[in-house]
Write a protein that holds these residues in place. Structure first.
Motif, PDB file in Angstrom:
ATOM      1  N   ASP A  77      28.590  40.166  45.093  1.00 35.53           N
ATOM      2  CA  ASP A  77      29.672  39.290  44.639  1.00 35.53           C
ATOM      3  C   ASP A  77      30.834  39.321  45.621  1.00 35.53           C
ATOM      4  O   ASP A  77      31.105  40.351  46.262  1.00 35.53           O
ATOM      5  CB  ASP A  77      30.196  39.753  43.273  1.00 35.53           C
ATOM      6  N   THR A  78      31.518  38.194  45.722  1.00 33.24           N
ATOM      7  CA  THR A  78      32.657  38.113  46.631  1.00 33.24           C
ATOM      8  C   THR A  78      33.819  37.420  45.940  1.00 33.24           C
ATOM      9  O   THR A  78      33.634  36.664  44.981  1.00 33.24           O
ATOM     10  CB  THR A  78      32.294  37.335  47.914  1.00 33.24           C
ATOM     11  N   ASP A  87      27.415  32.171  40.662  1.00 32.31           N
ATOM     12  CA  ASP A  87      28.311  31.540  39.701  1.00 32.31           C
ATOM     13  C   ASP A  87      29.623  32.291  39.484  1.00 32.31           C
ATOM     14  O   ASP A  87      30.690  31.663  39.428  1.00 32.31           O
ATOM     15  CB  ASP A  87      27.598  31.371  38.356  1.00 32.31           C
ATOM     16  N   PRO A  88      29.609  33.622  39.328  1.00 37.00           N
ATOM     17  CA  PRO A  88      30.897  34.313  39.158  1.00 37.00           C
ATOM     18  C   PRO A  88      31.829  34.109  40.354  1.00 37.00           C
ATOM     19  O   PRO A  88      33.046  33.977  40.174  1.00 37.00           O
ATOM     20  CB  PRO A  88      30.495  35.786  39.002  1.00 37.00           C
ATOM     21  N   ASP A  89      31.266  34.067  41.565  1.00 34.67           N
ATOM     22  CA  ASP A  89      32.080  33.794  42.758  1.00 34.67           C
ATOM     23  C   ASP A  89      32.743  32.423  42.647  1.00 34.67           C
ATOM     24  O   ASP A  89      33.938  32.252  42.903  1.00 34.67           O
ATOM     25  CB  ASP A  89      31.229  33.791  44.028  1.00 34.67           C
ATOM     26  N   PHE A 225      45.210  37.244  41.241  1.00 35.39           N
ATOM     27  CA  PHE A 225      44.287  38.380  41.264  1.00 35.39           C
ATOM     28  C   PHE A 225      44.910  39.623  40.634  1.00 35.39           C
ATOM     29  O   PHE A 225      46.069  39.937  40.857  1.00 35.39           O
ATOM     30  CB  PHE A 225      43.908  38.693  42.707  1.00 35.39           C
ATOM     31  N   GLU A 226      44.090  40.305  39.827  1.00 38.81           N
ATOM     32  CA  GLU A 226      44.497  41.596  39.283  1.00 38.81           C
ATOM     33  C   GLU A 226      43.477  42.683  39.617  1.00 38.81           C
ATOM     34  O   GLU A 226      43.843  43.752  40.073  1.00 38.81           O
ATOM     35  CB  GLU A 226      44.712  41.506  37.778  1.00 38.81           C
ATOM     36  N   SER A 227      42.172  42.412  39.394  1.00 41.42           N
ATOM     37  CA  SER A 227      41.150  43.410  39.734  1.00 41.42           C
ATOM     38  C   SER A 227      39.798  42.728  39.904  1.00 41.42           C
ATOM     39  O   SER A 227      39.572  41.629  39.387  1.00 41.42           O
ATOM     40  CB  SER A 227      41.043  44.486  38.646  1.00 41.42           C
ATOM     41  N   PHE A 228      38.910  43.398  40.639  1.00 42.39           N
ATOM     42  CA  PHE A 228      37.592  42.828  40.934  1.00 42.39           C
ATOM     43  C   PHE A 228      36.592  43.960  41.142  1.00 42.39           C
ATOM     44  O   PHE A 228      36.762  44.799  42.017  1.00 42.39           O
ATOM     45  CB  PHE A 228      37.680  41.958  42.195  1.00 42.39           C
ATOM     46  N   THR A 229      35.539  43.976  40.313  1.00 47.64           N
ATOM     47  CA  THR A 229      34.451  44.935  40.460  1.00 47.64           C
ATOM     48  C   THR A 229      33.152  44.154  40.631  1.00 47.64           C
ATOM     49  O   THR A 229      32.653  43.562  39.662  1.00 47.64           O
ATOM     50  CB  THR A 229      34.334  45.845  39.220  1.00 47.64           C
ATOM     51  N   ILE A 255      36.494  37.396  33.924  1.00 47.49           N
ATOM     52  CA  ILE A 255      35.171  36.830  34.198  1.00 47.49           C
ATOM     53  C   ILE A 255      34.166  37.978  34.224  1.00 47.49           C
ATOM     54  O   ILE A 255      34.314  38.925  35.006  1.00 47.49           O
ATOM     55  CB  ILE A 255      35.160  36.075  35.539  1.00 47.49           C
ATOM     56  N   ILE A 256      33.165  37.900  33.348  1.00 49.89           N
ATOM     57  CA  ILE A 256      32.176  38.976  33.206  1.00 49.89           C
ATOM     58  C   ILE A 256      30.809  38.482  33.667  1.00 49.89           C
ATOM     59  O   ILE A 256      30.352  37.419  33.253  1.00 49.89           O
ATOM     60  CB  ILE A 256      32.104  39.454  31.744  1.00 49.89           C
ATOM     61  N   ASP A 257      30.143  39.265  34.519  1.00 44.36           N
ATOM     62  CA  ASP A 257      28.811  38.913  35.028  1.00 44.36           C
ATOM     63  C   ASP A 257      27.736  39.217  33.988  1.00 44.36           C
ATOM     64  O   ASP A 257      27.767  40.271  33.343  1.00 44.36           O
ATOM     65  CB  ASP A 257      28.486  39.723  36.288  1.00 44.36           C
TER      66      ASP A 257
END
Length: 546
Positions: A77-78, A87-89, A225-229, A255-257
């Motif tokens: 993911d990016t 899709d999450p990207d 932006f706040e956080s990204f895992t 946004i949840i994968d």
């Protein structure tokens, strides 16, 4: 004609997935998107408030947190503005960043975003002037400048590291892009192209600040932006200085994968998320029957063609190509492959383009005529191999249905089922008879991607030198690109469409629907002819009902 795309390392799958959302391609869904040629106008200027952004009926409750279930995702993911793949990207990019302009969910005229106008210079389509929206800010408080626009284009077209958009705007004369005033940029092209606003107006061609670092993402979108895992989730908060007054309505967006369809649907049913993209057709009745949930069905211009190489036997004989189009029972395809979630097509793409020629005779199954054409071509009792792969929802099923239908014309179709890596491997664009998937686009940009000799994804080898009416087709496209007058351009394009309709290599049985679902507590979701789920993923328009 100048080459429209640089020598990029992007694979077909990456380029497609970078511009197409929905449909659960490769099981995790994924080009222009859905942008196309400027058929409705030769220039574009700012709208004061997006018509597609108008709230749905119901009183708006400002504030609140929304969690959305996105199809797929993983360790790769990016959050890079110019490299969305899964899709999450794509969902993140639609909310964090903005291009100069973009097609709204309705796929109506371009809506201005970072730019307030994008105009041809001196009445010619070979140079364009972008005027930046007054006072628009990045999330870090910096005002957008011409230098940011130039930096963004240079980053996308970096020959050493080309981004997703490079395949669409590679014909920009990047060395001569110049700032011409405090809020204007001149963008010269290597050839005239009236479709340039749509080519650049794609979500993955976002404007980012000079020195942009994807590890600390900054854009002009409605959410910050706040956080990204990667492979798990990403969290964003409301951008208080967003240029569309009053938006976004939500305070936070998560946004949840979900790599599993069942898990994604169960998360909606259980209330863990408020909306999901790509609801499987088999789950529509369950969601519709659940109190407090709604299904969002959008008629799109997305298409999944059969591809016949016009330069290879047996398809080098146009009579064989015509016969194969007459083999298809299109309504049966829609019912069996899409469970009714689509509509019959007529072997031509770009149904929302004003130049789309609906007067072309609708093809229907005619097995006797197909047999006659095959006999005339010396291919009676033909056996062919169809290469198929689960590159998009329903593609393999369509191959199976076609094989069954072909028996009625005395044609034996041997299915060669391969994995997606093999399909888009070294033999991609070499398959004699295969399939693929494409997004909603206007006609000129779609031609640029797949129907010209120098197109990056010319899977049918249509319009190559030596193929029927190739030179005339290319000449017409060049003429249309340079024609700013809408009526004249439509006339030119319809002649080009007629050539491709009669002699090209596509079988296009249907256009597929986009299906999503959400909580009835929410408003602001609209149908998206663009094909991007949940109304272009524009969560800036979403709110809780008071």
């Amino acid at each position: 004609m100048s080459d429209s795309n640089p020598k990029v390392s992007l694979t077909r799958r990456e380029a497609l997935r970078g511009a197409l959302a929905g449909g659960a391609a490769l099981g995790i869904s994924g080009l222009i998107a859905a942008c196309g040629g400027s058929s409705s106008s030769s220039s574009a200027s700012a709208s004061s408030a997006s018509s597609s952004a108008a709230p749905a009926t119901g009183k708006i409750k400002v504030g609140g947190a929304l969690s959305v279930g996105a199809t797929g995702g993983g360790a790769k993911d990016t959050i890079d503005a110019h490299l969305p793949t899964a899709d999450p990207d794509i969902m993140r990019v639609w909310n964090l960043y903005e291009p100069l302009a973009v097609r709204p969910p309705s796929f109506g005229p371009l809506e201005m975003m970072v730019a307030e106008s994008l105009e041809p210079e001196k009445g010619k389509a070979d140079s364009w002037v972008a005027t930046i929206r007054q006072g628009i800010e990045f999330h870090n408080g910096k005002t957008v400048t011409p230098e940011d626009v130039i930096f963004s284009l240079q980053r996308i077209l970096d020959p050493k590291d080309p981004k997703v958009g490079a395949a669409s705007i590679g014909y920009i004369d990047i060395k001569n892009v110049k700032k011409i005033s405090a809020n204007q940029v001149r963008i010269p092209l290597k050839f005239a192209n009236v479709g340039f606003p749509d080519d650049i107006g794609q979500y993955f061609n976002a404007i980012v600040p000079v020195g942009y670092d994807p590890a600390k993402p900054v854009g002009t979108g409605a959410f910050m932006f706040e956080s990204f895992t990667p492979g798990q989730q990403s969290v964003f908060k409301k951008f208080p200085n967003y240029w569309q007054t009053g938006k976004p309505y939500l305070d936070t967006l998560t946004i949840i994968d979900f790599t599993d369809d069942t898990a994604r649907v169960n998360a909606l049913l259980g209330g863990q998320v408020g909306a999901i993209d790509n609801l499987p057709t088999g789950q529509i009745p369950q969601v519709q029957g659940t109190s407090g949930l709604k299904v969002l069905i959008s008629q799109t211009g997305e298409w999944q063609p059969f591809t016949m190489r016009v330069d290879q036997p047996p398809f080098s004989d146009y009579r064989v190509r015509q016969a194969f189009r007459l083999i298809v029972n299109r309504p049966q395809m829609v019912e069996q492959v899409l469970s009714g979630q689509g509509r019959v097509a007529n072997d031509m793409y770009s149904p929302f383009d004003p130049a789309y020629d609906s007067s072309l005779p609708q093809r229907v199954q005619d097995l006797e005529q197909a047999k006659s054409l095959l006999k005339q071509a010396g291919h009676e009792g033909l056996t062919v191999t169809l290469v198929t792969s689960p590159v998009f929802q329903g593609v393999v099923q369509a191959a199976e249905v076609f094989a069954q239908q072909a028996t009625g014309a005395g044609v034996k179709v041997n299915l060669q089922k391969v994995d997606t890596g093999t399909f888009y491997g070294p033999n991609y664009l070499k398959w004699t008879f295969a399939q693929d998937f494409w997004a909603t686009r206007e006609y000129l940009p779609q031609v640029a991607q797949g129907s010209l000799p120098n197109s990056p994804f010319n899977e049918c080898h249509w319009a190559f030198p030596g193929t029927m009416d190739a030179s005339r087709f290319v000449s017409l496209i060049n003429e249309a690109r340079a024609t700013l007058d809408d009526a004249k351009r439509i006339e030119i394009l319809r002649e080009a469409e007629s050539l491709e309709y009669n002699y090209g290599g596509y079988i296009i049985p249907y256009f597929s629907n986009q299906i999503d679902a959400y909580s009835a507590k929410l408003g602001g979701f609209v149908e998206a002819r663009s094909g991007f789920p949940l109304g272009n993923y524009w969560f800036k328009n979403v709110y809780y009902l008071a």
